[in-house]
Design a protein around this motif. Structure first.
Motif, PDB file in Angstrom:
ATOM      1  N   GLU A 295       0.836  -1.196   0.000  1.00 60.05           N
ATOM      2  CA  GLU A 295       0.000   0.000   0.000  1.00 60.05           C
ATOM      3  C   GLU A 295       0.872   1.248   0.000  1.00 60.05           C
ATOM      4  O   GLU A 295       1.740   1.409   0.862  1.00 60.05           O
ATOM      5  CB  GLU A 295      -0.923   0.009   1.224  1.00 60.05           C
ATOM      6  CG  GLU A 295      -1.889   1.171   1.263  1.00 60.05           C
ATOM      7  CD  GLU A 295      -2.862   1.070   2.421  1.00 60.05           C
ATOM      8  OE1 GLU A 295      -3.172   2.110   3.035  1.00 60.05           O
ATOM      9  OE2 GLU A 295      -3.327  -0.059   2.715  1.00 60.05           O
ATOM     10  N   THR A 297       0.608   5.520  -0.244  1.00 65.04           N
ATOM     11  CA  THR A 297      -0.251   6.695  -0.164  1.00 65.04           C
ATOM     12  C   THR A 297       0.592   7.940  -0.354  1.00 65.04           C
ATOM     13  O   THR A 297       1.605   8.119   0.335  1.00 65.04           O
ATOM     14  CB  THR A 297      -0.984   6.763   1.191  1.00 65.04           C
ATOM     15  OG1 THR A 297      -1.771   5.573   1.372  1.00 65.04           O
ATOM     16  CG2 THR A 297      -1.889   7.970   1.254  1.00 65.04           C
ATOM     17  N   LEU A 311       6.345   3.364 -10.645  1.00 67.15           N
ATOM     18  CA  LEU A 311       5.441   2.448  -9.938  1.00 67.15           C
ATOM     19  C   LEU A 311       5.525   1.027 -10.481  1.00 67.15           C
ATOM     20  O   LEU A 311       5.175   0.072  -9.784  1.00 67.15           O
ATOM     21  CB  LEU A 311       4.005   2.955 -10.029  1.00 67.15           C
ATOM     22  CG  LEU A 311       3.667   4.227  -9.246  1.00 67.15           C
ATOM     23  CD1 LEU A 311       2.232   4.640  -9.519  1.00 67.15           C
ATOM     24  CD2 LEU A 311       3.899   4.031  -7.757  1.00 67.15           C
ATOM     25  N   LEU A 317       2.552  -4.222  -5.197  1.00 64.51           N
ATOM     26  CA  LEU A 317       1.659  -3.142  -4.796  1.00 64.51           C
ATOM     27  C   LEU A 317       0.211  -3.502  -5.119  1.00 64.51           C
ATOM     28  O   LEU A 317      -0.111  -3.885  -6.239  1.00 64.51           O
ATOM     29  CB  LEU A 317       2.056  -1.849  -5.518  1.00 64.51           C
ATOM     30  CG  LEU A 317       1.369  -0.568  -5.045  1.00 64.51           C
ATOM     31  CD1 LEU A 317       1.750  -0.252  -3.606  1.00 64.51           C
ATOM     32  CD2 LEU A 317       1.720   0.598  -5.958  1.00 64.51           C
ATOM     33  N   LEU A 320      -3.097   1.940  -4.257  1.00 61.66           N
ATOM     34  CA  LEU A 320      -2.476   3.240  -4.512  1.00 61.66           C
ATOM     35  C   LEU A 320      -3.487   4.316  -4.153  1.00 61.66           C
ATOM     36  O   LEU A 320      -4.597   4.347  -4.693  1.00 61.66           O
ATOM     37  CB  LEU A 320      -2.054   3.374  -5.972  1.00 61.66           C
ATOM     38  CG  LEU A 320      -1.477   4.739  -6.383  1.00 61.66           C
ATOM     39  CD1 LEU A 320      -0.188   5.044  -5.632  1.00 61.66           C
ATOM     40  CD2 LEU A 320      -1.244   4.802  -7.893  1.00 61.66           C
ATOM     41  N   CYS A 341       1.371  -1.770 -13.208  1.00 62.18           N
ATOM     42  CA  CYS A 341       1.419  -2.529 -11.950  1.00 62.18           C
ATOM     43  C   CYS A 341       0.434  -3.686 -12.062  1.00 62.18           C
ATOM     44  O   CYS A 341      -0.777  -3.507 -11.818  1.00 62.18           O
ATOM     45  CB  CYS A 341       1.073  -1.646 -10.767  1.00 62.18           C
ATOM     46  SG  CYS A 341       2.227  -0.308 -10.475  1.00 62.18           S
ATOM     47  N   LEU A 344      -1.854  -4.435  -8.925  1.00 62.23           N
ATOM     48  CA  LEU A 344      -2.648  -3.367  -8.329  1.00 62.23           C
ATOM     49  C   LEU A 344      -4.136  -3.711  -8.384  1.00 62.23           C
ATOM     50  O   LEU A 344      -4.658  -4.087  -9.443  1.00 62.23           O
ATOM     51  CB  LEU A 344      -2.383  -2.049  -9.060  1.00 62.23           C
ATOM     52  CG  LEU A 344      -2.864  -0.779  -8.356  1.00 62.23           C
ATOM     53  CD1 LEU A 344      -2.114  -0.580  -7.052  1.00 62.23           C
ATOM     54  CD2 LEU A 344      -2.691   0.429  -9.256  1.00 62.23           C
ATOM     55  N   CYS A 367      -2.316   1.940 -13.921  1.00 61.28           N
ATOM     56  CA  CYS A 367      -3.213   1.228 -13.005  1.00 61.28           C
ATOM     57  C   CYS A 367      -4.292   0.444 -13.758  1.00 61.28           C
ATOM     58  O   CYS A 367      -5.406   0.263 -13.249  1.00 61.28           O
ATOM     59  CB  CYS A 367      -3.868   2.215 -12.045  1.00 61.28           C
ATOM     60  SG  CYS A 367      -2.732   3.278 -11.141  1.00 61.28           S
TER      61      CYS A 367
END
Length: 481
Positions: A295, A297, A311, A317, A320, A341, A344, A367
């Motif tokens: 995670e 942030t 990323l 991960l 996000l 990612c 994700l 993403c």
């Protein structure tokens, strides 16, 4: 010569004393005797009172059934009582005071002397969650002005400084903070969470060495080099770095600090960077070294352009979050260099500026594997911006709140292409109206597992008042006379 016997000399008279004069007087003699009797009576009463108190104390001790319980058993009983009774329980006796103190696990310190003198760790020996921020700031305790922020809350006086409410001279000296941290580390070796401000490398090193179970750390107003102190935190899993808070304090955390952090804390699971600077290099270092990171942030970030493409190095991960960011990425670069990612699952944007079409498109490409999207109070999210979300193919949950520029047409054009959508939440999006819902959109609503539909308060009000006659221009309640 005639004999003449010697005359015997007369004895000398004894000088008269005050007691002799008093006792010759019967009235005075009676007064003295009465005074002696009163003295004896008072002494007898005091002795009887003392004996009664001792007897009563023995009787109370005999009637105290908790004295028959061991400390461990009484401790288990006290732990079952509600927290609202903790203060009253500690006033029963010294034994209960000590036992109740050992039950306290979390505390927010207000006075630094209480820590530095050793009274904190002796009074609460089993602490595992300590917040030291308020104690490190020299703010007036009797002030009626309380300023509260998301990360910090302090009392203020009438003076205002243009550089921020927390000036450097209001913070404790580094030596004082380091000394207090050493006392805390030695007294609370089982510490699990710690919140600090203006910590130095030496102070953080002492905590890292003495507290091997430390799992969560929150650092305010720290520098790049101070992060070297947490490299010995082998079990640190949650870290929050707060560099700049507008109006409060300014500190710089750049790629140098992020690289130091990545090399020292390889077991991080959650990382929050608030008001931090950095770029592609810092995020890349975190992704390569912190392979357990799930995670990330970013809150009000100051990242340089191109950080989004880093990323792709975060191989594990899952979440996000972007919060209160004035921009996403000022220069994301070509699409073919962005990467993605694949692990994700969740993308959350809260109170962010999404007016730059290039940065929004780059974020959606990175993403593209997400299954949950939350967009809350994002300025600039209109139909054109939201249309780029059609690149997502695996979305199962969508939450829209406070997106006032998005219309029903813009929403429909995207979610109808998501074949796996199961849950939908639309709240306070005033341009999305019930009257514009098409049959295709209604069909989608009928197959969803969860639907929360409150696009505006007016639509909700009319649906709740349907059939009551209320809202028809007042014809039912207001009539012309």
């Amino acid at each position: 010569m005639p004999y003449s016997p010697k005359k015997t000399p007369k004895p000398l008279k004894k000088p008269v004393s005050w007691p002799d004069l008093w006792f010759k007087n019967k009235a005075l003699k009676h007064v003295v005797l009465k005074m002696q009797l009163q003295t004896l009576s008072t002494a007898a009463k005091e002795k009887a009172k003392s004996e009664t108190y001792e007897t009563q104390t023995l009787d109370d001790s005999a009637n105290d059934l908790t004295s028959l319980l061991s400390d461990s058993l009484l401790l288990r009983i006290l732990s079952k009582l509600p927290e609202s009774q903790q203060n009253s329980n500690s006033l029963v006796c010294k034994r209960w005071l000590a036992l109740q103190g050992s039950l306290v696990r979390s505390i927010k310190l207000l006075e630094w002397d209480f820590l530095q003198s050793g009274r904190l760790v002796s009074r609460f020996p089993n602490l595992n969650d300590v917040d030291l921020v308020r104690a490190c700031i020299g703010s007036p305790r009797n002030s009626g002005i309380l300023l509260t922020h998301k990360f910090i809350s302090i009392h203020l006086d009438s003076d205002f400084f243009p550089g921020g409410f927390i000036q450097e001279e209001k913070l404790l000296s580094p030596n004082s903070i380091d000394g207090g941290l050493r006392v805390l580390a030695r007294g609370c070796p089982n510490l699990r969470k710690l919140v600090l401000i203006a910590a130095t490398e030496d102070g953080l090193s002492s905590v890292a060495e003495e507290c091997p179970t430390l799992q969560e750390l929150e650092l305010h107003c720290c520098s790049d080099l101070s992060l070297r102190g947490i490299s010995a935190c082998q079990n640190l899993q949650i870290l929050k770095l707060i560099g700049i808070v507008d109006g409060f304090y300014n500190s710089v955390i750049s790629d140098i600090g992020l690289t130091i952090l990545a090399q020292g804390c390889r077991r991080l699971v959650k990382l929050e960077l608030s008001g931090c600077e950095g770029s592609y290099d810092g995020i890349k270092a975190i992704g390569q070294c912190c392979q357990m990171l799930e995670e990330l942030t970013l809150c009000d970030h100051r990242m340089d352009g191109g950080w989004l493409s880093a990323l792709s190095f975060c191989g594990n991960l899952k979440t996000l979050r972007l919060q209160s960011c004035k921009s996403i990425d000022t220069n994301p670069g070509p699409d073919e260099h962005l990467g993605s990612c694949p692990t994700l699952e969740r993308l959350h944007l809260q109170r962010c500026q999404v007016r730059d079409k290039q940065s929004v498109k780059a974020m959606f490409l990175v993403c593209e594997a997400v299954r949950e999207i939350v967009l809350q109070d994002c300025w600039g999210l209109d139909n054109d911006m939201f249309s780029m979300a059609s690149t997502f193919r695996r979305v199962k949950f969508l939450s829209l709140e406070g997106c006032s520029l998005l219309t029903t047409e813009g929403l429909e054009s995207v979610i109808l292409s998501w074949n796996e959508l199961k849950r939908l939440r639309v709240v306070s999006c005033n341009n999305i109206r019930d009257s514009e819902v098409t049959p295709e959109l209604s069909t989608l609503f009928s197959v969803l597992k969860e639907l929360q539909w409150r696009p505006d308060s007016r639509s909700l009000l009319l649906s709740n008042l349907a059939g009551t006659g209320v809202g028809k221009r007042g014809s039912r309640f207001f009539k012309r006379v």
